[in-house]
Design a protein around this motif. Structure first.
Motif, PDB file in Angstrom:
ATOM      1  N   GLU A  17      47.377  35.361  39.696  1.00 50.53           N
ATOM      2  CA  GLU A  17      46.969  34.862  38.392  1.00 50.53           C
ATOM      3  C   GLU A  17      45.868  35.742  37.784  1.00 50.53           C
ATOM      4  O   GLU A  17      45.458  36.728  38.378  1.00 50.53           O
ATOM      5  N   THR A  18      45.419  35.347  36.602  1.00 48.55           N
ATOM      6  CA  THR A  18      44.433  36.135  35.846  1.00 48.55           C
ATOM      7  C   THR A  18      43.097  35.427  35.818  1.00 48.55           C
ATOM      8  O   THR A  18      43.035  34.199  35.719  1.00 48.55           O
ATOM      9  N   PHE A  64      42.859  45.981  35.554  1.00 52.11           N
ATOM     10  CA  PHE A  64      41.535  45.624  35.063  1.00 52.11           C
ATOM     11  C   PHE A  64      41.384  46.032  33.605  1.00 52.11           C
ATOM     12  O   PHE A  64      41.724  47.154  33.235  1.00 52.11           O
ATOM     13  N   SER A  65      40.878  45.143  32.799  1.00 54.51           N
ATOM     14  CA  SER A  65      40.610  45.459  31.397  1.00 54.51           C
ATOM     15  C   SER A  65      39.341  44.735  30.971  1.00 54.51           C
ATOM     16  O   SER A  65      38.904  43.784  31.619  1.00 54.51           O
ATOM     17  N   ASP A  81      47.022  39.676  37.618  1.00 51.98           N
ATOM     18  CA  ASP A  81      47.780  39.745  38.873  1.00 51.98           C
ATOM     19  C   ASP A  81      46.817  39.873  40.061  1.00 51.98           C
ATOM     20  O   ASP A  81      46.903  40.818  40.864  1.00 51.98           O
ATOM     21  N   SER A  82      45.898  38.950  40.183  1.00 48.93           N
ATOM     22  CA  SER A  82      44.847  39.026  41.204  1.00 48.93           C
ATOM     23  C   SER A  82      45.426  39.179  42.603  1.00 48.93           C
ATOM     24  O   SER A  82      46.438  38.546  42.955  1.00 48.93           O
ATOM     25  N   GLN A  83      44.773  40.015  43.384  1.00 52.86           N
ATOM     26  CA  GLN A  83      45.196  40.269  44.756  1.00 52.86           C
ATOM     27  C   GLN A  83      44.087  39.865  45.716  1.00 52.86           C
ATOM     28  O   GLN A  83      42.916  39.803  45.333  1.00 52.86           O
ATOM     29  N   LYS A 114      42.436  32.916  46.141  1.00 56.22           N
ATOM     30  CA  LYS A 114      43.128  31.970  47.029  1.00 56.22           C
ATOM     31  C   LYS A 114      44.579  32.384  47.200  1.00 56.22           C
ATOM     32  O   LYS A 114      45.268  32.663  46.214  1.00 56.22           O
ATOM     33  N   PRO A 115      45.064  32.425  48.455  1.00 58.99           N
ATOM     34  CA  PRO A 115      46.464  32.811  48.678  1.00 58.99           C
ATOM     35  C   PRO A 115      47.424  31.703  48.267  1.00 58.99           C
ATOM     36  O   PRO A 115      47.044  30.557  48.100  1.00 58.99           O
TER      37      PRO A 115
END
Lengths: 115, 116
Positions: A17-18, A64-65, A81-83, A114-115
């Protein structure tokens, strides 16, 4: 004197997610640079993204922006698209053009993924 | 390209003792910085060198802290005598020097100092 404020001590995001991290700053300079640094547990500060104040276009580096609002003195970081590897402390930083790249940092935001 | 090297990684000392930290910047980088990062806070600049000259040391507690950069290459930061409030991570950074957008600062992994 320049100040940098990060109002979110901690943020969490679901993987993929963002998330947006906030930063505001105060300066009387017209020429300056803004940065977001990532600090993992290894303690080494890693540059994520940077913005020149005279550029109206927001900087982008892969996922990243930034949203740079010069009049409002606001500089937020959006991570798409968090990793899991994005989990770290994030610091907003400022330097005036004539300051020899001496950085003034905010207090940091801890990002948990969080996964 | 080798990064900024710092040693030691960790140090525990008793208050009123002295301690020294070492930093070797990236080869060819003219500018070197020492930052102090207290737990839960952002780094705060202590001193900036341009080659072997001091550019800014306005936030360095000169009654107990000293720093030098001999021959414009590596640098040492010393604390004597240490106080409990000196417990922090000491980060060294270097940049090519000059002004403008290409003067990105590269950081070392820091030295974590604990004063007991």
């Amino acid at each position: 004197a320049q100040t940098v404020t990060q109002s979110q001590p901690e943020m969490s995001v679901q993987e993929a997610e963002t998330v947006t991290l906030s930063c505001t700053y105060d300066t009387s300079e017209s020429d300056y640079y803004l940065f977001w640094y990532k600090q993992p547990p290894s303690r080494q500060m890693i540059l994520v993204i940077r913005q020149e104040a005279y550029k109206q276009q927001n900087a982008t580096e892969n996922r990243f922006s930034v949203n740079f609002q010069k009049a409002a003195k606001s500089f937020s970081l959006k991570i798409s698209d968090s990793q899991l590897g994005d989990a770290a402390m994030y610091f907003c930083a400022y330097t005036a053009y004539n300051a020899g790249n001496m950085l003034t940092f905010g207090g940091g935001t801890r990002l948990m993924v969080k996964p | 390209e080798a990064g900024v090297a710092q040693s030691p990684r960790y140090k525990i000392i008793e208050k009123r003792q002295s301690v020294a930290f070492w930093c070797n910047p990236i080869s060819g980088h003219a500018t070197l910085y020492w930052y102090q990062q207290i737990l839960g806070q952002g780094p705060k600049l202590l001193i900036q060198f341009q080659n072997n000259g001091v550019v800014d040391d306005s936030q360095l507690p000169k009654d107990r802290f000293s720093a030098e950069r001999l021959k414009g290459v590596d640098s040492t930061l010393k604390i004597q005598p240490a106080k409990l409030e000196d417990s922090a991570v000491y980060l060294c950074a270097s940049s090519p020097g000059g002004r403008g957008f290409d003067t990105e600062a590269f950081f070392g992994q820091g030295t974590r100092l604990t004063v007991v």
